[in-house]
Design a protein around this motif. Structure first.
Motif, PDB file in Angstrom:
ATOM      1  N   VAL A   1       0.850  -1.198   0.000  1.00 45.49           N
ATOM      2  CA  VAL A   1       0.000   0.000   0.000  1.00 45.49           C
ATOM      3  C   VAL A   1       0.880   1.242   0.000  1.00 45.49           C
ATOM      4  O   VAL A   1       0.653   2.188  -0.763  1.00 45.49           O
ATOM      5  N   ARG A   2       1.893   1.247   0.845  1.00 50.21           N
ATOM      6  CA  ARG A   2       2.801   2.407   0.905  1.00 50.21           C
ATOM      7  C   ARG A   2       3.469   2.625  -0.454  1.00 50.21           C
ATOM      8  O   ARG A   2       3.518   3.750  -0.955  1.00 50.21           O
ATOM      9  N   ASP A   3       3.994   1.544  -1.053  1.00 47.00           N
ATOM     10  CA  ASP A   3       4.658   1.675  -2.363  1.00 47.00           C
ATOM     11  C   ASP A   3       3.678   2.171  -3.432  1.00 47.00           C
ATOM     12  O   ASP A   3       4.046   2.976  -4.291  1.00 47.00           O
TER      13      ASP A   3
ATOM     14  N   GLY B   1       3.806   5.714  -5.563  1.00 45.68           N
ATOM     15  CA  GLY B   1       3.670   5.807  -7.016  1.00 45.68           C
ATOM     16  C   GLY B   1       2.721   6.915  -7.451  1.00 45.68           C
ATOM     17  O   GLY B   1       2.879   7.491  -8.532  1.00 45.68           O
ATOM     18  N   VAL B   2       1.743   7.236  -6.615  1.00 46.02           N
ATOM     19  CA  VAL B   2       0.775   8.290  -6.943  1.00 46.02           C
ATOM     20  C   VAL B   2       1.248   9.654  -6.446  1.00 46.02           C
ATOM     21  O   VAL B   2       1.226  10.643  -7.176  1.00 46.02           O
ATOM     22  N   PHE B   3       1.686   9.711  -5.178  1.00 53.60           N
ATOM     23  CA  PHE B   3       1.965  11.001  -4.540  1.00 53.60           C
ATOM     24  C   PHE B   3       3.439  11.383  -4.517  1.00 53.60           C
ATOM     25  O   PHE B   3       3.765  12.549  -4.309  1.00 53.60           O
ATOM     26  N   GLY B   4       4.322  10.372  -4.679  1.00 57.08           N
ATOM     27  CA  GLY B   4       5.757  10.639  -4.512  1.00 57.08           C
ATOM     28  C   GLY B   4       6.193  10.251  -3.107  1.00 57.08           C
ATOM     29  O   GLY B   4       5.388  10.199  -2.178  1.00 57.08           O
TER      30      GLY B   4
ATOM     31  N   VAL C   1       4.375  11.023   0.997  1.00 58.39           N
ATOM     32  CA  VAL C   1       3.942   9.828   1.726  1.00 58.39           C
ATOM     33  C   VAL C   1       4.667   9.760   3.069  1.00 58.39           C
ATOM     34  O   VAL C   1       4.056   9.509   4.118  1.00 58.39           O
ATOM     35  N   GLU C   2       5.986  10.026   3.064  1.00 55.50           N
ATOM     36  CA  GLU C   2       6.728   9.995   4.331  1.00 55.50           C
ATOM     37  C   GLU C   2       6.288  11.130   5.251  1.00 55.50           C
ATOM     38  O   GLU C   2       6.239  10.975   6.465  1.00 55.50           O
TER      39      GLU C   2
ATOM     40  N   VAL D   1      -3.433   9.734   8.458  1.00 58.12           N
ATOM     41  CA  VAL D   1      -2.591  10.894   8.158  1.00 58.12           C
ATOM     42  C   VAL D   1      -2.054  11.456   9.470  1.00 58.12           C
ATOM     43  O   VAL D   1      -2.778  11.542  10.467  1.00 58.12           O
ATOM     44  N   LYS D   2      -0.775  11.819   9.473  1.00 62.01           N
ATOM     45  CA  LYS D   2      -0.169  12.364  10.689  1.00 62.01           C
ATOM     46  C   LYS D   2      -0.857  13.670  11.080  1.00 62.01           C
ATOM     47  O   LYS D   2      -1.367  14.391  10.216  1.00 62.01           O
TER      48      LYS D   2
END
Length: 197
Positions: A13-15, A19-22, A26-27, A58-59
């Motif tokens: 999911v993270r990967d 791929g969508v957001f960069g 994401v980090e 989301v943080k």
């Protein structure tokens, strides 16, 4: 491509989101554990009155709510809206078609997490569309937005705003400009996921 079990799905999911957001967004914004479960429970809760902060995918936005006082009235400050601007910029740059492709590919994971919440036989996609519709009904509240602090947390002075859903209150708190950006992308994403099903 076979999907992993829901409990092992964080890496894929993270990967996929990278791929969508960069990688940097994401980090910066994503809580990296239990991503699918947290997305599903938060989406399910947005039209309700409360969202569990510890289950958000989301943080938290940096800093506390920023207010200013105008005479006897306390209002959300322009600086408060700026706290949400980095997230709004990421949303604004999102390729909605690419996001919809990822969502469709990972959909069995979202569906399982939704059924695990206690909705057997119900479709997560239907709930997602309902939630988007609820968010799109958020009124555009021009600044300044008066607030009061009866206890620990700030609340909207207008009871009509305070009684709105958690998701609508969040969009209002982001300020009119950020809310417009997010609502425009939600409309586009809704069109993608409704046409596919």
């Amino acid at each position: 491509m076979a999907l992993p079990a829901l409990n092992d799905s964080d890496p894929i999911v993270r990967d996929s989101l990278v791929g969508v957001f960069g990688r940097d967004p994401v980090e910066q914004f994503l809580v990296p554990q239990n991503i699918v479960r947290h997305i599903v429970v938060t989406i399910d809760n947005l039209p309700r009155h409360k969202v569990a902060a510890e289950l958000r995918p989301v943080k938290p936005t940096n800093g506390q709510a920023v207010t200013t006082t105008q005479g006897a009235v306390t209002v959300l400050s322009e600086a408060n809206f700026q706290r949400y601007a980095p997230l709004a910029r990421v949303v604004q740059g999102t390729n909605v078609k690419a996001l919809a492709v990822v969502y469709e590919r990972l959909y069995p994971l979202f569906q399982q997490a939704y059924e695990d919440l206690g909705y057997p036989g119900k479709y997560f996609n239907d709930r997602l569309v309902e939630v988007i519709d609820n968010l799109l009904q958020t009124p555009e509240v021009p600044a300044p937005i008066p607030v009061v602090q009866p206890k620990v947390f700030w609340e909207y002075a207008d009871a009509g705003l305070e009684n709105r859903s958690a998701g609508q209150k969040l969009l209002i708190r982001m300020g009119p400009q950020n809310a417009r950006i997010i609502k425009a992308k939600l409309r586009d994403f809704r069109a993608e996921i409704v046409n596919k099903k």
